[in-house]
Motif scaffolding. Structure first.
Motif, PDB file in Angstrom:
ATOM      1  N   GLY A  46     -82.486 -48.848   0.392  1.00 13.66           N
ATOM      2  CA  GLY A  46     -81.269 -48.198  -0.459  1.00 13.66           C
ATOM      3  C   GLY A  46     -81.255 -46.673   0.294  1.00 13.66           C
ATOM      4  O   GLY A  46     -81.880 -46.301   1.197  1.00 13.66           O
ATOM      5  N   TRP A  47     -80.722 -45.612  -0.684  1.00 14.74           N
ATOM      6  CA  TRP A  47     -80.690 -44.284  -0.256  1.00 14.74           C
ATOM      7  C   TRP A  47     -80.277 -44.051   0.883  1.00 14.74           C
ATOM      8  O   TRP A  47     -79.537 -44.609   1.664  1.00 14.74           O
ATOM      9  CB  TRP A  47     -82.118 -43.879  -0.708  1.00 14.74           C
ATOM     10  CG  TRP A  47     -82.131 -43.452  -2.211  1.00 14.74           C
ATOM     11  CD1 TRP A  47     -82.596 -44.244  -3.118  1.00 14.74           C
ATOM     12  CD2 TRP A  47     -82.019 -42.231  -2.871  1.00 14.74           C
ATOM     13  NE1 TRP A  47     -82.550 -43.626  -4.254  1.00 14.74           N
ATOM     14  CE2 TRP A  47     -82.275 -42.313  -4.162  1.00 14.74           C
ATOM     15  CE3 TRP A  47     -82.105 -40.767  -2.166  1.00 14.74           C
ATOM     16  CZ2 TRP A  47     -82.307 -41.049  -5.149  1.00 14.74           C
ATOM     17  CZ3 TRP A  47     -82.091 -39.760  -3.245  1.00 14.74           C
ATOM     18  CH2 TRP A  47     -82.142 -39.846  -4.425  1.00 14.74           C
ATOM     19  N   GLU A 104     -75.548 -45.107  -0.827  1.00 11.54           N
ATOM     20  CA  GLU A 104     -75.591 -45.442  -2.189  1.00 11.54           C
ATOM     21  C   GLU A 104     -76.372 -44.673  -2.630  1.00 11.54           C
ATOM     22  O   GLU A 104     -77.620 -44.447  -2.607  1.00 11.54           O
ATOM     23  CB  GLU A 104     -75.899 -47.119  -2.261  1.00 11.54           C
ATOM     24  CG  GLU A 104     -74.982 -47.845  -1.759  1.00 11.54           C
ATOM     25  CD  GLU A 104     -73.655 -48.155  -2.500  1.00 11.54           C
ATOM     26  OE1 GLU A 104     -73.791 -47.878  -3.710  1.00 11.54           O
ATOM     27  OE2 GLU A 104     -72.591 -48.210  -1.459  1.00 11.54           O
ATOM     28  N   PRO A 164     -78.316 -43.328  -6.210  1.00  9.13           N
ATOM     29  CA  PRO A 164     -78.420 -43.811  -7.541  1.00  9.13           C
ATOM     30  C   PRO A 164     -78.087 -42.826  -8.820  1.00  9.13           C
ATOM     31  O   PRO A 164     -78.091 -41.526  -8.442  1.00  9.13           O
ATOM     32  CB  PRO A 164     -80.294 -43.683  -7.517  1.00  9.13           C
ATOM     33  CG  PRO A 164     -80.570 -43.586  -6.103  1.00  9.13           C
ATOM     34  CD  PRO A 164     -79.630 -43.002  -5.477  1.00  9.13           C
ATOM     35  N   THR A 166     -76.198 -47.710  -8.425  1.00  5.37           N
ATOM     36  CA  THR A 166     -75.659 -46.751  -7.476  1.00  5.37           C
ATOM     37  C   THR A 166     -74.343 -46.516  -7.540  1.00  5.37           C
ATOM     38  O   THR A 166     -73.621 -47.277  -8.050  1.00  5.37           O
ATOM     39  CB  THR A 166     -76.206 -47.194  -6.288  1.00  5.37           C
ATOM     40  OG1 THR A 166     -75.402 -48.429  -5.868  1.00  5.37           O
ATOM     41  CG2 THR A 166     -77.618 -47.555  -6.231  1.00  5.37           C
TER      42      THR A 166
END
Length: 477
Positions: free
Chosen positions: A30-31, A49, A51, A61
């Protein structure tokens, strides 16, 4: 009040170079590691995405878009976030464990605008201060999240820029013009809710929007019910007259007639129609079918996907299997970017031509220069248009938002034009008169007087353009 900075930190049993190499490659992480990078360089577009709570690894997200502002491999990357709010996201890799490990520190700035946006997404609505007697408010409903969010940041910038220009020129009816921005989240339900709040809570009697036609019908219903003016600025399918609604954008028939004669003549016109499943794509494709058959071509298939689709493998395979020589796409926003990337990866550019009805500069950039190359589109504005008014407009925009600011397009620039139209109409006043303002806007729609960026040459021309690695080339008008 300064921005709040939230951080998340973890240790990884890899050296910094290996960790840095995972940026854009590890979807599970992610991130920024699962982000989609247009180009891994300063200024490159990034979609990721974000959070909602960076301190919580299990946090839900939201989709965000930004640009690389700083890059120092393998130690640090900084993203200037543009959507759904302006801010900064950073990722720092620090050597640990004698060179065998890395501490990864992720941080995100949460400005006041972000707090307001997040609260609104959860049903809490921080009240705007009441407008004073010397202020006229215009609501601006944009898509700062969802599939159409690629237009949101630029639209907001241009709305504020237009209002500031109007105020610098003396305002309207002796009043200061103020824009109030809200997010429709590319959703009819949220759009309706935010439209009502613009009118009832914020005191706006006029709302300008470049929402998709999936959201528009419910806004038009509420505009009629509340007795306010809705100005819909982007490409649209047209519709019946209503004193509460003015639609400014390009119509499918004009776009198609600007593009199809040359494309059908070049390809033979064996056409595959595809798009998102709502009213505008279906109207476009109905008109495309009629014009193609008039030109001697044929339609081999017509397919639709729900708005928000990311996997178009089945449609790409069917395009290949039908032997189509021309594809007309009515996918929008991030859907269109995904579709064109997958089309490019499957080799469609060498097999057929593609005309995309909503392929503007923001969508081209999100698609990526190489994957977008060769896609045709037709609008009444491209930032590549060579005119004195456009050159001056681009200078003002870049002087204010920086040389690396997001590109402009008909879909975003139309909101800027609408605000100037309203201000110069002579009918935007403290005492709201729906009939007078609606009539004045319809009259100005065909005028050259209000145009501040587009060529002032009578009725706005349509330009056929072809995507190249760093923008568009105007093919004909």
């Amino acid at each position: 009040m300064g921005n709040l900075v939230l951080t998340q930190q973890r240790d990884v049993a890899l050296p910094p170079g290996d960790v840095f190499g995972l940026l854009g490659q590890d979807k599970e992480a992610g991130w920024l590691f699962g982000a989609d990078y247009d180009a891994f360089m300063v200024g490159g577009l990034v979609r990721f995405e974000l959070p909602v709570n960076p301190a919580d690894p299990q946090s839900p997200t939201i989709e965000a878009v930004g640009r690389i502002a700083y890059l120092n491999p393998p130690h640090k990357i900084v993203i200037e976030q543009q959507v759904p709010w302006p801010g900064r996201v950073s990722c720092t890799m620090t050597l640990t464990n004698g060179g065998r490990g890395t501490t990864v520190r992720l941080g995100v700035e949460v400005p006041d605008d972000a707090v307001t946006w997040l609260l609104r997404q959860r049903g809490y609505d921080p009240l705007e201060e009441l407008a004073g007697p010397s202020t006229i408010r215009i609501g601006v409903l944009v898509s700062k999240s969802g599939p159409a969010s690629i237009f949101g940041g630029t639209t907001e910038n241009l709305a504020r820029m237009a209002a500031d220009e109007v105020n610098a020129d003396g305002g309207v009816d002796g009043c200061r013009l103020q824009v109030v921005i809200r997010d429709d989240a590319s959703s009819p339900d949220i759009g309706a809710e935010q439209f009502q709040r613009l009118v009832r809570a914020d005191g706006c009697r006029v709302v300008v929007t470049n929402c998709t036609s999936a959201v528009f019908p419910v806004l038009a219903k509420w505009a009629r019910k509340l007795g306010v003016l809705l100005v819909h600025t982007p490409i649209n399918e047209g519709g019946r007259f209503s004193p509460s609604v003015v639609r400014l954008g390009e119509r499918p028939s004009a776009q198609l007639r600007a593009a199809l004669p040359s494309l059908v003549a070049e390809t033979g016109g064996r056409t595959f129609l595809c798009g998102d499943d709502y009213v505008w794509p279906r109207v476009c494709n109905r008109e495309a079918r009629r014009i193609i058959e008039q030109l001697g071509g044929s339609v081999v298939a017509e397919r639709y996907k729900p708005l928000g689709t990311k996997d178009f493998g089945d449609i790409v395979e069917e395009i290949i299997s039908t032997g189509a020589s021309l594809v007309i796409s009515t996918f929008v926003g991030s859907d269109e970017a995904h579709f064109e990337r997958q089309s490019h990866a499957a080799g469609l550019r060498s097999r057929c031509r593609t005309l995309s009805m909503a392929f503007d500069e923001s969508t081209r950039e999100l698609t990526g220069g190489i994957a977008a190359q060769g896609v045709y589109s037709a609008f009444s504005y491209f930032q590549e248009v060579d005119s004195a008014t456009n050159t001056a407009f681009l200078h003002r925009y870049r002087d204010r938002f920086g040389a690396g600011a997001a590109p402009l397009s008909s879909i975003t620039e139309s909101v800027y034009e609408a605000i100037h139209m309203l201000a110069s109409s002579g009918a935007l006043r403290r005492e709201f008169d729906l009939g007078s303002l609606s009539a004045a806007m319809r009259e100005q729609r065909e005028s050259t007087l209000w145009r501040s960026a587009r060529p002032a040459q009578g009725k706005a021309p349509l330009f056929l353009a072809k995507a190249v690695p760093h923008g568009f080339t105007i093919v004909e008008r």
